[in-house]
Scaffold this motif. Structure first.
Motif, PDB file in Angstrom:
ATOM      1  N   ALA A 140       0.838  -1.203   0.000  1.00  0.00           N
ATOM      2  CA  ALA A 140       0.000   0.000   0.000  1.00  0.00           C
ATOM      3  C   ALA A 140       0.874   1.256   0.000  1.00  0.00           C
ATOM      4  O   ALA A 140       0.604   2.227  -0.716  1.00  0.00           O
ATOM      5  CB  ALA A 140      -0.930  -0.001   1.211  1.00  0.00           C
ATOM      6  N   THR A 141       1.928   1.228   0.794  1.00  0.00           N
ATOM      7  CA  THR A 141       2.819   2.384   0.864  1.00  0.00           C
ATOM      8  C   THR A 141       3.547   2.584  -0.460  1.00  0.00           C
ATOM      9  O   THR A 141       3.640   3.696  -0.963  1.00  0.00           O
ATOM     10  CB  THR A 141       3.869   2.162   1.988  1.00  0.00           C
ATOM     11  OG1 THR A 141       3.209   1.688   3.135  1.00  0.00           O
ATOM     12  CG2 THR A 141       4.582   3.437   2.318  1.00  0.00           C
ATOM     13  N   ALA A 142       4.070   1.508  -1.009  1.00  0.00           N
ATOM     14  CA  ALA A 142       4.851   1.621  -2.250  1.00  0.00           C
ATOM     15  C   ALA A 142       3.987   2.106  -3.416  1.00  0.00           C
ATOM     16  O   ALA A 142       4.454   2.863  -4.265  1.00  0.00           O
ATOM     17  CB  ALA A 142       5.484   0.268  -2.592  1.00  0.00           C
ATOM     18  N   LEU A 143       2.723   1.685  -3.434  1.00  0.00           N
ATOM     19  CA  LEU A 143       1.840   2.080  -4.550  1.00  0.00           C
ATOM     20  C   LEU A 143       1.575   3.584  -4.587  1.00  0.00           C
ATOM     21  O   LEU A 143       1.163   4.116  -5.611  1.00  0.00           O
ATOM     22  CB  LEU A 143       0.505   1.319  -4.460  1.00  0.00           C
ATOM     23  CG  LEU A 143       0.516  -0.107  -5.024  1.00  0.00           C
ATOM     24  CD1 LEU A 143      -0.802  -0.813  -4.676  1.00  0.00           C
ATOM     25  CD2 LEU A 143       0.739  -0.122  -6.540  1.00  0.00           C
ATOM     26  N   THR A 144       1.809   4.267  -3.461  1.00  0.00           N
ATOM     27  CA  THR A 144       1.582   5.721  -3.462  1.00  0.00           C
ATOM     28  C   THR A 144       2.578   6.447  -4.369  1.00  0.00           C
ATOM     29  O   THR A 144       2.393   7.616  -4.679  1.00  0.00           O
ATOM     30  CB  THR A 144       1.673   6.324  -2.042  1.00  0.00           C
ATOM     31  OG1 THR A 144       2.987   6.113  -1.528  1.00  0.00           O
ATOM     32  CG2 THR A 144       0.656   5.709  -1.098  1.00  0.00           C
ATOM     33  N   ASN A 145       3.637   5.760  -4.785  1.00  0.00           N
ATOM     34  CA  ASN A 145       4.585   6.370  -5.728  1.00  0.00           C
ATOM     35  C   ASN A 145       4.035   6.410  -7.151  1.00  0.00           C
ATOM     36  O   ASN A 145       4.640   7.027  -8.026  1.00  0.00           O
ATOM     37  CB  ASN A 145       5.892   5.558  -5.765  1.00  0.00           C
ATOM     38  CG  ASN A 145       6.718   5.756  -4.512  1.00  0.00           C
ATOM     39  OD1 ASN A 145       7.189   6.862  -4.255  1.00  0.00           O
ATOM     40  ND2 ASN A 145       6.896   4.704  -3.734  1.00  0.00           N
ATOM     41  N   PHE A 146       2.930   5.718  -7.375  1.00  0.00           N
ATOM     42  CA  PHE A 146       2.419   5.576  -8.735  1.00  0.00           C
ATOM     43  C   PHE A 146       0.996   6.111  -8.813  1.00  0.00           C
ATOM     44  O   PHE A 146       0.363   6.371  -7.792  1.00  0.00           O
ATOM     45  CB  PHE A 146       2.464   4.089  -9.141  1.00  0.00           C
ATOM     46  CG  PHE A 146       3.849   3.511  -9.056  1.00  0.00           C
ATOM     47  CD1 PHE A 146       4.742   3.644 -10.119  1.00  0.00           C
ATOM     48  CD2 PHE A 146       4.289   2.889  -7.900  1.00  0.00           C
ATOM     49  CE1 PHE A 146       6.038   3.154 -10.037  1.00  0.00           C
ATOM     50  CE2 PHE A 146       5.585   2.397  -7.795  1.00  0.00           C
ATOM     51  CZ  PHE A 146       6.460   2.531  -8.868  1.00  0.00           C
ATOM     52  N   ASP A 147       0.530   6.262 -10.040  1.00  0.00           N
ATOM     53  CA  ASP A 147      -0.832   6.745 -10.236  1.00  0.00           C
ATOM     54  C   ASP A 147      -1.780   5.558 -10.053  1.00  0.00           C
ATOM     55  O   ASP A 147      -2.261   4.969 -11.014  1.00  0.00           O
ATOM     56  CB  ASP A 147      -0.924   7.343 -11.643  1.00  0.00           C
ATOM     57  CG  ASP A 147      -2.341   7.750 -11.991  1.00  0.00           C
ATOM     58  OD1 ASP A 147      -3.147   7.904 -11.053  1.00  0.00           O
ATOM     59  OD2 ASP A 147      -2.636   7.889 -13.191  1.00  0.00           O
TER      60      ASP A 147
END
Lengths: 313, 152
Positions: free
Chosen positions: A169-176
């Motif tokens: 969930a945290t890592a996905l915040t780097n992407f759209d």
């Protein structure tokens, strides 16, 4: 990626992630080119909690890079059972190996270990905290199937204690990426993860059931709901049953939905899903090899560069 | 504000912690580890009128000056507090507390499964965030109940 250790997903920028995943693609395309890249080095596998696949995946990835591995073995048979602190254990092991993979039942264990040693530390799971190398292979799987932008991801199951969920969930915040969190009330995201998501401006969309969001999803990431999280076995069976998917459930899903799972699964994904085009969890597990090879290669390269700088001084 | 209104006597040497948010005085004493058993002269004013805060608490401790780590944690529960060092009945130093970026070795992590609660040779360390503190090790966020986790 200009990092010395891999401890949490929050430390990873989009560039860091893409650099490792680009390298994982190269590794997958031409593994021979990486075969002896780190010959003569040693990786310590320190698993203070039982693990089969993560341990074997790192072991296999290391050996494919020419790295030899040493395994601490089970905690019961090690000096840890004599009451040694983690800080002492890793300082001793640092003398035996050039990098350390650590799994530990306490949150923050990898952060602590990295403070005591100079060799790269990879967090292979710290309690209900983080599991960032799993996240890299999850992202690799998503990227190879859908790309990492303009993405709608549903994450379902035990979001409270699921460390793979916290890192992803945290890592996905780097992407759209739009994220939907599907779980029983009692297993929603913990405050620490919400904090990170809010910091990045990400919206936390929570749902009690999958039905409403399923038609929108590109990816459905399913995790296991564990019996020990419930005070009462009947309650566990009632709740777990509501978050189980089978081929019928997926009738309502888009044709190109990718279903993922960090494995092991118990019965949250019925075996009939395996035969659908949605199932990607075995591919996901296999991606552990090129991604962990790319990760080890990157961290060892960074460590060698640091050593070079120290010699220059 | 006169002494009569404060209902608290002057001290000769020590520390006056003023402009503490109403209701937090006992937590201030907890941070300082003062429960009366150490024999220090302590005066507490609670919910006394204040121009700045409406109602405020204040704490006077005879014969004790605060350490930096104590002031750091104090800032978390009493961000408006002023620290007056008193010698021979005169205020010789008057400081506002400032919120530090981190507090180390003062709070214990409320997450029982945090590695800092496992007899490791490390001090706890918390990042000070907008509305609380956050464990550097396990990321647990601590908000309203900071005073319950003071470990000095």
């Amino acid at each position: 990626m200009r990092q010395d250790h891999l401890i949490t997903a929050t430390q990873l920028s989009r560039d860091d992630i893409e650099a490792v995943l680009d390298r994982a693609r190269e590794v997958a395309a031409d593994p021979e080119a990486y075969a002896d890249r780190h010959a003569g080095t040693m990786l310590a596998l320190c698993f203070f909690e039982p693990s089969t696949r993560t341990r074997m995946s790192f072991d296999s990835a290391a050996k494919r890079l020419g790295i030899d591995t040493i395994d601490m073995g089970d905690v019961d048979s090690s000096s840890v059972s004599k009451g040694e602190s983690l800080a002492d254990t890793v300082r001793v092991i640092e003398g035996y190996a050039d990098s350390i993979v650590l799994r530990h039942p306490s949150e923050g264990a990898a952060t602590l270990a990295a403070e005591f040693v100079d060799v790269p530390v990879i967090n292979a799971g710290d309690g209900a905290g983080q599991h960032p190398s799993q996240t890299l292979l999850d992202l690799h799987t998503i990227r190879e199937n859908h790309g990492l932008d303009d993405l709608t991801v549903g994450i379902m199951g035990d979001l409270k204690y699921g460390r793979t969920v916290h890192s992803l969930a945290t890592a996905l915040t780097n992407f759209d990426a739009r994220q939907h969190f599907i779980s029983p009330e009692s297993l929603r995201l913990p405050r620490s993860v919400r904090f990170d998501l809010h910091e990045t401006g990400a919206q936390v969309r929570e749902h009690d059931d999958l039905e409403a969001v399923l038609p929108e999803l590109d990816v459905l990431y399913v995790t296991r709901i564990q019996k020990e999280r419930f005070p009462d076995e009947n309650e566990y069976h009632r709740v777990a049953g509501e978050y189980r998917i089978d081929a019928d459930t997926l009738e309502a899903a888009p044709d190109d939905l990718t279903v993922m799972h960090p494995l092991p699964r118990v019965d949250e994904i019925a075996p009939d899903v395996d035969d659908t085009d949605h199932a990607r969890y075995f591919e996901q597990a296999h991606n552990g090899i090129p991604v962990r090879m790319a990760l080890l290669d990157t961290l060892l390269e960074n460590a060698e560069a640091d050593e070079g700088m120290e010699v220059d001084r | 504000m006169s002494d009569h209104e404060l209902r608290v006597s002057k001290i000769r040497d020590g520390t006056v912690i003023d402009h503490v948010e109403g209701g937090q005085a006992l937590n201030v004493l907890a941070i300082l580890g003062i429960d009366g058993s150490e024999g220090l002269g302590v005066s507490v004013g609670m919910n006394v009128p204040s121009d700045r805060l409406g109602r405020k608490d204040l704490v006077k401790v005879e014969g004790r000056e605060l350490s930096q780590s104590e002031v750091d944690v104090l800032s978390l529960i009493a961000p408006e507090a002023t620290i007056n060092i008193v010698r021979e009945f005169e205020v010789v130093e008057k400081n506002r507390v400032t919120r530090p970026d981190r507090v180390a070795g003062v709070l214990s992590c409320p997450n029982r499964n945090c590695i800092t609660n496992a007899d490791e040779p490390v001090e706890t360390r918390f990042e000070v965030v907008a509305d609380g503190v956050r464990c550097d090790y396990c990321s647990t966020v601590l908000r309203s109940d900071i005073a319950d986790h003071i470990d000095v």
